[in-house]
Design an enzyme around this catalytic site. Structure first.
Site, PDB file in Angstrom:
ATOM      1  CD  GLU A  64      -2.567  -1.259   2.676  1.00 20.76           C
ATOM      2  OE1 GLU A  64      -3.601  -2.011   3.332  1.00 20.76           O
ATOM      3  OE2 GLU A  64      -2.326  -0.693   3.662  1.00 20.76           O
ATOM      4  CE  LYS A  77       2.750   3.589   7.087  1.00 17.56           C
ATOM      5  NZ  LYS A  77       1.912   3.123   8.547  1.00 17.56           N
ATOM      6  NE  ARG A 120       0.813   5.309  11.697  1.00 19.81           N
ATOM      7  CZ  ARG A 120      -0.354   4.240  11.662  1.00 19.81           C
ATOM      8  NH1 ARG A 120      -0.739   3.639  12.346  1.00 19.81           N
ATOM      9  NH2 ARG A 120      -0.401   4.299  10.278  1.00 19.81           N
ATOM     10  CD  GLN A 148       1.199  -0.977  18.256  1.00 18.77           C
ATOM     11  OE1 GLN A 148       0.692  -0.393  18.787  1.00 18.77           O
ATOM     12  NE2 GLN A 148       2.318  -1.012  17.110  1.00 18.77           N
ATOM     13  N   GLY A 234      -7.867  -5.291  13.755  1.00 20.40           N
ATOM     14  CA  GLY A 234      -8.906  -5.214  13.276  1.00 20.40           C
ATOM     15  C   GLY A 234      -8.684  -4.523  11.871  1.00 20.40           C
ATOM     16  CG  ASP A 235      -5.271  -3.988  10.217  1.00 20.39           C
ATOM     17  OD1 ASP A 235      -5.381  -5.137   9.996  1.00 20.39           O
ATOM     18  OD2 ASP A 235      -4.184  -3.831  10.952  1.00 20.39           O
ATOM     19  CE  LYS A 239      -5.550  -8.996  11.343  1.00 17.27           C
ATOM     20  NZ  LYS A 239      -4.707  -7.300  11.953  1.00 17.27           N
ATOM     21  CB  VAL A 301      -8.265   0.882   9.872  1.00 13.54           C
ATOM     22  CG1 VAL A 301      -8.889   0.031  10.722  1.00 13.54           C
ATOM     23  CG2 VAL A 301      -8.369   2.699  10.424  1.00 13.54           C
TER      24      VAL A 301
END
Lengths: 348, 348
Positions: A64, A77, A120, A148, A234-235, A239, A301
């Site tokens: 992405e 990004k 972040r 994370q 959930g992102d 999911k 997300v």
């Protein structure tokens, strides 16, 4: 050899530089700084050029690009998501990012963002919890103890005053790793054997698991009144982590509805299910938590503006801590019309 | 200090490396190689993931991301366009690009693309002219003698057998620069005082001017039967070079219609004006030039697949000519779930 001019050299922050930067600034201070930059950009949300991420999907993952601009700076990004990578000893997610000057189009920063994204994401969660969690919340259940989890926990400590974290993962080795990493950071760390044990006495419930499937990490009867749910895992399409019944009992807060409705927990709900945009809470134009018994849910997300804030933070931090290499990225002929002459004069 | 693994290190081709690579391979051979890679990708055009570029516009310019994928590799280019930059001693266009492995999402190449874009644009023009220009074409009018002019001329020599080039620019200093750069390359170079003089006896007319306005570089009465027009400069909304009457007399060939109708010369025409997609000519499913008196027009705007081909070419060329630095771009913890531990262990 030709000598590139200053304008042609782009500061590059390597992985090693980023780790040095975190230690130079201090983990807690850097998380607080990132949260402040992110909050400032949520306050001026409306002026950003917003677009859903540009995704290239394959059978095994996604690549992405996440661009945005505030009219003065432009950032994007690059990030991949490949759940099967872990089995091959690779990262599920790697990322890097770039900041550029809108007036000239010249890049001004290139940086690793695998570590910075973890920072972040945690800073965003804690900044949101500062607005939505019940007053005096000092205990968090951390469900999912992967890459994370420590960042989430330390951000909640640095930004919301968290005192105690209760860890649970389907893999006890992950919990042991997380507990070991969190030792010595001034928190009470309680490894738990079940998710039910983990949520005992917690006012903040953080879910951050990695399975790409409709999983149910929290069931309806586990969630009592008055908690704040920070749903990280959930992102992407397909999911999710929460039982739909929890969503129906919660007031749901999101970053950017067009993206969250596709990628977040609310993909399980009707496309017109009411949600509140976080920037409106933060800028004071929409209510956040309105009662002690309310369940607030941050359906996280990750949005391009948070990366933009992180890139701004790093750019500014480099002024005090010059941890970068100048990268010879941009061709810069003396005469802009004479690119060919520049190449020709570089002949050995 | 931690030691990044091989997987975390991305080969980076700097501006200096790119110039060395051109000299190591040779300008003519590299242009031919790029044309072959681009032509190969036009032949398999249908399998690419295609999307118009993702643009962020401001009052003074544009920043664009141009992604594409063939299912095995993913590539994108960052490119800006700021016409006013030249007055400030900066490049109008700068670019860099990245190639990644679709299977893992890991980048495999980061490279400057300001020079590489000039090379691939020229290689594309010459590859197209090889298909569309009249047989035996050996003389080109080069109208607009800026940064792209020498690359265009040498690509036409290397790929189409050009023997003579006739130069014209509104600024005689640009023509003098171009003529000086082309000296010693085995071409007859004829500086001309007017565009009418430049097109005398030319079978290929290349226009490559930079004004962001509806300009008329070629008027209708200048263009005779049987020529091939290679229109490079009209490449964004509001920027064209050819009189509409020329377009109506020409058979028009384009890279990707949804993009060309917005950015190319054909923005002056009705949205359903017939055009031929080049990949169909190159793969033999649509006719190219069908008569000696036909005017063929390549309405070039530059498409992501050409950048992808160029990235593939550089990736492969590095195997023989390892002109790159390994860049510590990707965080690569021993245990993928222990990103925090990796950061912690980097403490000084």
């Amino acid at each position: 050899m030709t000598q590139p001019s200053d304008k042609a050299l782009v500061p590059f922050v390597s992985v090693d530089h980023m780790m040095q930067l975190i230690h130079r600034i201090g983990m807690d201070d850097m998380l607080r700084g990132l949260a402040d930059y992110i909050e400032a950009d949520f306050r001026r949300w409306e002026l950003f050029d917003k677009t859903p991420r540009v995704a290239s999907h394959s059978d095994v993952g996604v690549i992405e690009l996440m661009p945005t601009s505030d009219g003065e700076a432009y950032g994007f990004k690059y990030v991949n998501g490949h759940p099967k990578n872990t089995a091959e000893g690779l990262q599920t997610v790697t990322a890097f990012g770039l900041l550029a000057d809108v007036a000239s189009g010249y890049p001004v920063l290139l940086t690793e963002m695998t570590i910075l994204t973890a920072m972040r994401t945690a800073a965003t969660s804690a900044m949101v919890a500062r607005h939505l969690a019940p007053k005096g919340a000092d205990t968090m259940a951390m469900i999912g103890n992967g890459a994370q989890s420590e960042f989430q926990t330390l951000a909640m400590k640095a930004i919301c005053g968290l005192k105690s974290v209760r860890l649970y993962d389907t893999d006890p080795a992950a919990t042991a790793k997380c507990a070991a990493n969190l030792a010595g950071h001034g928190l009470t760390v309680v490894p738990c054997a079940t998710p039910e044990e983990a949520i005992e006495g917690a006012q903040i419930l953080t879910t951050c698991t990695a399975d790409k499937q409709y999983a149910t990490i929290l069931t309806d009867n586990m969630v009592g009144a008055g908690v704040h749910i920070n749903a990280i895992g959930g992102d992407c399409p397909g999911k999710t982590e929460l039982a739909p019944a929890i969503l129906h009992r919660s007031d749901i807060f999101v970053e950017f509805p067009p993206q969250t409705r596709i990628e977040g927990e609310i993909q399980q709900l009707a496309p017109d299910h009411p949600v509140t945009e976080l920037w409106q809470v933060i800028s004071g134009t929409a209510p956040g938590r309105t009662s002690d018994r309310q369940i607030t849910l941050f359906d996280s997300v990750g949005f391009a503006i948070e990366d933009f804030s992180a890139l701004r933070y790093v750019r500014d931090a480099l002024k005090t801590h010059p941890l970068y290499h100048p990268l010879d990225l941009l061709a810069d002929p003396d005469d802009p019309r004479d690119l060919f002459g520049m190449v020709q004069r570089a002949a050995p």
